[in-house]
Design a protein around this motif. Sequence first.
Motif, short mmCIF file in Angstrom:
data_model
loop_
_atom_site.label_atom_id
_atom_site.label_comp_id
_atom_site.label_asym_id
_atom_site.label_seq_id
_atom_site.Cartn_x
_atom_site.Cartn_y
_atom_site.Cartn_z
N LYS A 40 -5.45 2.42 5.44
CA LYS A 40 -5.73 2.20 4.02
C LYS A 40 -6.97 3.01 3.63
O LYS A 40 -6.99 3.65 2.59
N PHE A 84 0.83 -1.22 0.00
CA PHE A 84 0.00 0.00 0.00
C PHE A 84 0.86 1.26 0.00
O PHE A 84 0.63 2.18 -0.78
N ALA A 85 1.87 1.27 0.87
CA ALA A 85 2.68 2.48 0.98
C ALA A 85 3.50 2.73 -0.27
O ALA A 85 3.87 3.86 -0.56
N ALA A 91 -0.19 6.92 3.49
CA ALA A 91 0.91 5.97 3.32
C ALA A 91 1.84 5.94 4.53
O ALA A 91 2.25 4.87 4.97
N TYR A 141 0.35 4.16 7.52
CA TYR A 141 0.21 2.76 7.16
C TYR A 141 1.55 2.07 7.29
O TYR A 141 1.65 0.96 7.81
N ASP A 142 2.58 2.76 6.84
CA ASP A 142 3.91 2.18 6.86
C ASP A 142 4.36 1.90 8.29
O ASP A 142 4.96 0.85 8.55
N TYR A 164 5.43 -5.91 -0.94
CA TYR A 164 4.46 -6.31 0.08
C TYR A 164 5.14 -6.57 1.42
O TYR A 164 4.48 -6.59 2.45
N PHE A 165 6.45 -6.80 1.39
CA PHE A 165 7.13 -7.17 2.63
C PHE A 165 8.06 -6.09 3.13
O PHE A 165 8.75 -6.28 4.12
N LEU A 166 8.10 -4.95 2.47
CA LEU A 166 9.07 -3.91 2.83
C LEU A 166 8.36 -2.68 3.38
O LEU A 166 7.20 -2.42 3.07
N THR A 167 9.11 -1.92 4.20
CA THR A 167 8.61 -0.63 4.64
C THR A 167 9.22 0.44 3.74
O THR A 167 10.13 0.16 2.97
N LEU A 168 8.73 1.66 3.91
CA LEU A 168 9.21 2.73 3.03
C LEU A 168 10.70 2.99 3.21
O LEU A 168 11.39 3.37 2.27
N PHE A 185 2.49 -1.10 9.48
CA PHE A 185 2.96 -2.28 8.76
C PHE A 185 4.29 -2.76 9.33
O PHE A 185 4.51 -3.95 9.54
N MET A 203 0.31 3.67 -3.83
CA MET A 203 -1.02 4.11 -3.39
C MET A 203 -1.99 4.22 -4.54
O MET A 203 -3.18 4.01 -4.39
N ARG A 204 -1.47 4.54 -5.72
CA ARG A 204 -2.40 4.79 -6.81
C ARG A 204 -3.06 3.50 -7.25
O ARG A 204 -4.09 3.52 -7.91
N TYR A 227 -6.25 6.46 3.31
CA TYR A 227 -5.36 6.70 2.19
C TYR A 227 -4.11 7.44 2.64
O TYR A 227 -3.71 8.44 2.08
N TYR A 231 -4.53 1.69 -5.26
CA TYR A 231 -5.72 1.55 -4.43
C TYR A 231 -6.73 2.65 -4.69
O TYR A 231 -7.72 2.77 -4.00
N SER A 232 -6.46 3.48 -5.67
CA SER A 232 -7.47 4.47 -6.05
C SER A 232 -8.51 3.77 -6.93
O SER A 232 -8.28 2.68 -7.44
N ASP A 233 -9.64 4.39 -7.06
CA ASP A 233 -10.76 3.69 -7.68
C ASP A 233 -10.82 3.87 -9.19
O ASP A 233 -11.72 3.40 -9.84
N ARG A 251 4.90 -6.36 10.91
CA ARG A 251 5.88 -7.28 10.34
C ARG A 251 6.86 -7.74 11.41
O ARG A 251 7.21 -8.92 11.49
N TRP A 289 -8.80 11.93 -2.71
CA TRP A 289 -8.47 12.16 -4.12
C TRP A 289 -8.96 13.54 -4.58
O TRP A 289 -9.10 13.78 -5.78
#
Lengths: 211, 555
Positions: free
Chosen positions: B471, A56-57, B476, B479-480, A126-130, B483, A60-61, B474, A63-65, B487, B41
Amino acid sequence: MIYDMTPLQWLSHVIFHPFEGYEDMRWKKAGSLKISFVIVFFLFLAQMISARYGGFAFNMRAYSDIFNVVPILVQSVAYYATWVVANWSLCTLLDGEGNMRRIAIYTAYALVPFIVCSFISTGISYFLTLDESIWTTTISTLGLAWSGVMLVFGMKACHQYSFTKTIISMILTVVGMLLILCLLVLVMSLFQQVWLFILTIYTEILYRVRS
Amino acid sequence: MTSMNFKKTLCMLVALIMTVCTFTTVVNAEDPYTSYSYNAWSVALPSQNGYIVKDTITGADMGLDQLSDPNSPLFISEDEPATLTDAKDFFLSPNNEFFIVDTGNNRILRTDINFNLIACYKNFTGGKVVEEIKDAEGNVIESIPATTLKSPYGIFVDEDDIMYIADRDNQRIIKCGFDCEIITEYVRPETELYDSVSFYCTKVLVDAAKNVYVICPAVNKGAIMFAPSGSFMGYYGANRVEVTAEVIRNKLWRKFASEEQIAGMINITPVEYANFDVDHEGFIYTVTEVADVSTDAVKKLNPAGYNILETTTNAADISFGDQQSITYSGATTATRLTDVAVGENGIINILDYTTGRVFQYDKECSLLFIFGCDQEAQNGGFDNPNAVECYGENIYVLDGRNNDVTVYEETLFGGLVHEAVDMFNEGLYEDSLDLWREVLKRDGNYNMAYLAIGRALLNQDNYDEAMKYFKLAYNAEDYDRAFEAERQDLLRDNFTLIVIVLVLLVIAWFVVKQLQKRGIIPNNLIKRGIKWVADKIVDLVKKIISNINKKGGSK
């Protein structure tokens, strides 16, 4: 070394021997168009997955609709096709030995590291942080560089050019791609106008007939 | 026959129900506008009303007829107008009295918090500014000291009840008490630094050290700053130039152009700001009214005149007003921020002149509510919204053409959000959890609630849920954090298992390699094994797909 390999073995040979793999393949006239098209499809898939998936981090885009598949289609399939066409039209003029089939195959084979690394970097996001995002960028950059090197040597082997001439021809190919895309846009807008014209006449006739 | 009758009764019944329905809708439609808010958005979404109109107060409601009533102690003259005329500004003093600048009638009205008239100030004595009376040919006949105001535009009142009035057409700022005896006059500074010819001041503000800040629309170097004595101190907090394509082009041209050409070019200057307000901590907030300017649209200035809004808030990118200009029936409405009022807890209210909307932000500059509209015929709609003030749960908007003050009252929802936001900004995430859940019940699109609940859950070490809420919000960065914690927990709990599996895999790989080398396991067998596993997986996938299809079919 005995170069008696299946098409898939040829693919892995080319990938892991970027410098002489293509020359070997050219010598044995190996390389499959079918596999090339599968690779291009995977290119499209890789682009789509890197746009729609990922941690997600990181993405992000995703997860936009709103999602539009057309730009991704253009980025993968259309770019590939224009590259092949532009390179063929240019290199036939510049004494290149490659035919269109060979250009298509060699280009597609060169894309494999990029595709694989793009899948991997999307997966590990999916397994990493920023803070650890260096890993995804490293992997995708690595894939891109590898593919770039392969493309240069692929084109070199394909047309039997010197290194400098290969680079120059590739740069000119990019210019050719731009020209082709520009013309395509022009043609499309022209057809739109024609279509509109026909539609107007049709509507006009319809009104006359009715009244 | 009976069926006909039955049909008739049915029709009547339906008609009756419909009438009742329309009646109820009329009764329910108490808000003149549909409230909206922006999501992550920047898309406008319907929202709950944070404020609704409580009252509209005209000059008559304030008791302005006392001014022309000879029996009243407030009597001024027989023909004193009993309405406001194009009022440009009003101010809520620290002692909770309103001062309305009645620009068209050249007077200052002082009312209490409920807009009951206390006094009216018209004549001020002791000033040095002279008024020149001219004859028909434009020759000056005589000069008399200006005792009356000439279209005053702004006012500020400090805690000692000293009024500072921006007397625009007399080109002066008056400092005086309620006795209307002028203490100091601030006029056009006689210095090289001040290069404008005029001093048409529109807004005035005073800081804790009694320095006077003045806005002149002709001056774009910032607010003009005066010492308490009346001497010019300099400029304060100028805006920056918004970088547009035109600005870049001009900058490039200047490199090549000759001096004559440069002289002919337009000087690109920053836009002056329209209004300002000071908060309880002494920080000055400014707004810029020019349409479609996003650079420095709203600023929070420190005493040195630097914008600290970006450094003191956690907001990633701050934007104010409506997110994009809307073209509707040929007319483009773009946000023009005309006034700012900072309330308790640092809540920022910004008034948009074009749409008549008030945008409310918390001190972190996240949008709380949008309310008001420009349908002047309606209750709560504005024609010329000129000024906004806030006191407690109320927001007051002054309209210069309707000549009234509209009072907005916080709704239940608004109260909930305010309470929750206060706690949230103090970092009391867990205490505000219930409030935010209540907010979400009323408005599921309220983005800040998701963020706040996520933070609360993160503080409670409920990482899984926190991630879900971040999430939805929205966001980040948060969330990080969740997360990372999640983890770490997973790794810590399953560390032994992971190590064992890894070691086993490595051993298995070595064993297989060794056996392969010795020829005990032929390559064939491995291939067949892999194929067998692959077939199993394919079968499983097929089964799952057919199951899904069946379910879809049954639905």
